[in-house]
Design a protein around this motif. Structure first.
Motif, PDB file in Angstrom:
ATOM      1  N   LEU A  25     109.002  12.738 -39.556  1.00 33.14           N
ATOM      2  CA  LEU A  25     108.831  11.288 -39.614  1.00 33.14           C
ATOM      3  C   LEU A  25     109.948  10.665 -40.446  1.00 33.14           C
ATOM      4  O   LEU A  25     110.262  11.149 -41.536  1.00 33.14           O
ATOM      5  CB  LEU A  25     107.476  10.938 -40.243  1.00 33.14           C
ATOM      6  CG  LEU A  25     107.121   9.456 -40.251  1.00 33.14           C
ATOM      7  CD1 LEU A  25     106.755   9.000 -38.846  1.00 33.14           C
ATOM      8  CD2 LEU A  25     105.990   9.184 -41.215  1.00 33.14           C
ATOM      9  N   THR A  29     110.213   4.679 -39.903  1.00 30.66           N
ATOM     10  CA  THR A  29     108.911   4.671 -39.233  1.00 30.66           C
ATOM     11  C   THR A  29     107.791   4.463 -40.237  1.00 30.66           C
ATOM     12  O   THR A  29     106.867   3.679 -40.002  1.00 30.66           O
ATOM     13  CB  THR A  29     108.690   5.971 -38.445  1.00 30.66           C
ATOM     14  OG1 THR A  29     109.700   6.068 -37.437  1.00 30.66           O
ATOM     15  CG2 THR A  29     107.314   6.023 -37.805  1.00 30.66           C
ATOM     16  N   ARG A  32     107.686   0.885 -41.178  1.00 34.22           N
ATOM     17  CA  ARG A  32     107.182   0.093 -40.046  1.00 34.22           C
ATOM     18  C   ARG A  32     105.660   0.210 -39.998  1.00 34.22           C
ATOM     19  O   ARG A  32     104.964  -0.781 -39.752  1.00 34.22           O
ATOM     20  CB  ARG A  32     107.808   0.572 -38.732  1.00 34.22           C
ATOM     21  CG  ARG A  32     107.513  -0.371 -37.581  1.00 34.22           C
ATOM     22  CD  ARG A  32     108.242  -0.057 -36.290  1.00 34.22           C
ATOM     23  NE  ARG A  32     109.439   0.731 -36.431  1.00 34.22           N
ATOM     24  CZ  ARG A  32     109.614   1.954 -35.888  1.00 34.22           C
ATOM     25  NH1 ARG A  32     108.664   2.499 -35.156  1.00 34.22           N
ATOM     26  NH2 ARG A  32     110.735   2.605 -36.048  1.00 34.22           N
ATOM     27  N   TRP A  33     105.136   1.404 -40.203  1.00 34.63           N
ATOM     28  CA  TRP A  33     103.685   1.595 -40.257  1.00 34.63           C
ATOM     29  C   TRP A  33     103.087   0.744 -41.369  1.00 34.63           C
ATOM     30  O   TRP A  33     102.011   0.178 -41.210  1.00 34.63           O
ATOM     31  CB  TRP A  33     103.342   3.060 -40.492  1.00 34.63           C
ATOM     32  CG  TRP A  33     103.540   3.967 -39.312  1.00 34.63           C
ATOM     33  CD1 TRP A  33     103.945   3.624 -38.061  1.00 34.63           C
ATOM     34  CD2 TRP A  33     103.343   5.372 -39.301  1.00 34.63           C
ATOM     35  NE1 TRP A  33     104.010   4.740 -37.265  1.00 34.63           N
ATOM     36  CE2 TRP A  33     103.649   5.830 -38.006  1.00 34.63           C
ATOM     37  CE3 TRP A  33     102.954   6.303 -40.269  1.00 34.63           C
ATOM     38  CZ2 TRP A  33     103.559   7.173 -37.645  1.00 34.63           C
ATOM     39  CZ3 TRP A  33     102.872   7.639 -39.910  1.00 34.63           C
ATOM     40  CH2 TRP A  33     103.162   8.062 -38.607  1.00 34.63           C
TER      41      TRP A  33
END
Length: 70
Positions: A25, A29, A32-33
């Motif tokens: 990951l 990302t 963004r989560w």
């Protein structure tokens, strides 16, 4: 004395710690989560860094466990 660290549920994890567990990951990302409310609960320190309680991270992982159809 062992060089292996022992962890408790109250330990605080850094974002790199979380990324290491969730590899491959990306940091992008993960953030963004966070923006979309999909990341584990975080604590923002006064210096702006994030920490995640290990117990919250485990609970978050468990909440994403898929059920196997019987």
């Amino acid at each position: 004395m062992s060089s292996t660290a022992t962890h408790t549920d109250d330990d605080l994890m850094t974002v790199p710690d979380v990324l290491h567990v969730l590899r491959p990951l990306s940091k992008r990302t993960f953030y963004r989560w966070r923006e979309t409310g999909k990341a584990p609960i975080c604590i923002r320190l006064p210096n702006g860094e994030l920490r995640i309680h290990r117990s919250d991270f485990k609970e978050w992982l468990d909440s994403h466990r898929e059920q196997v159809a019987a």
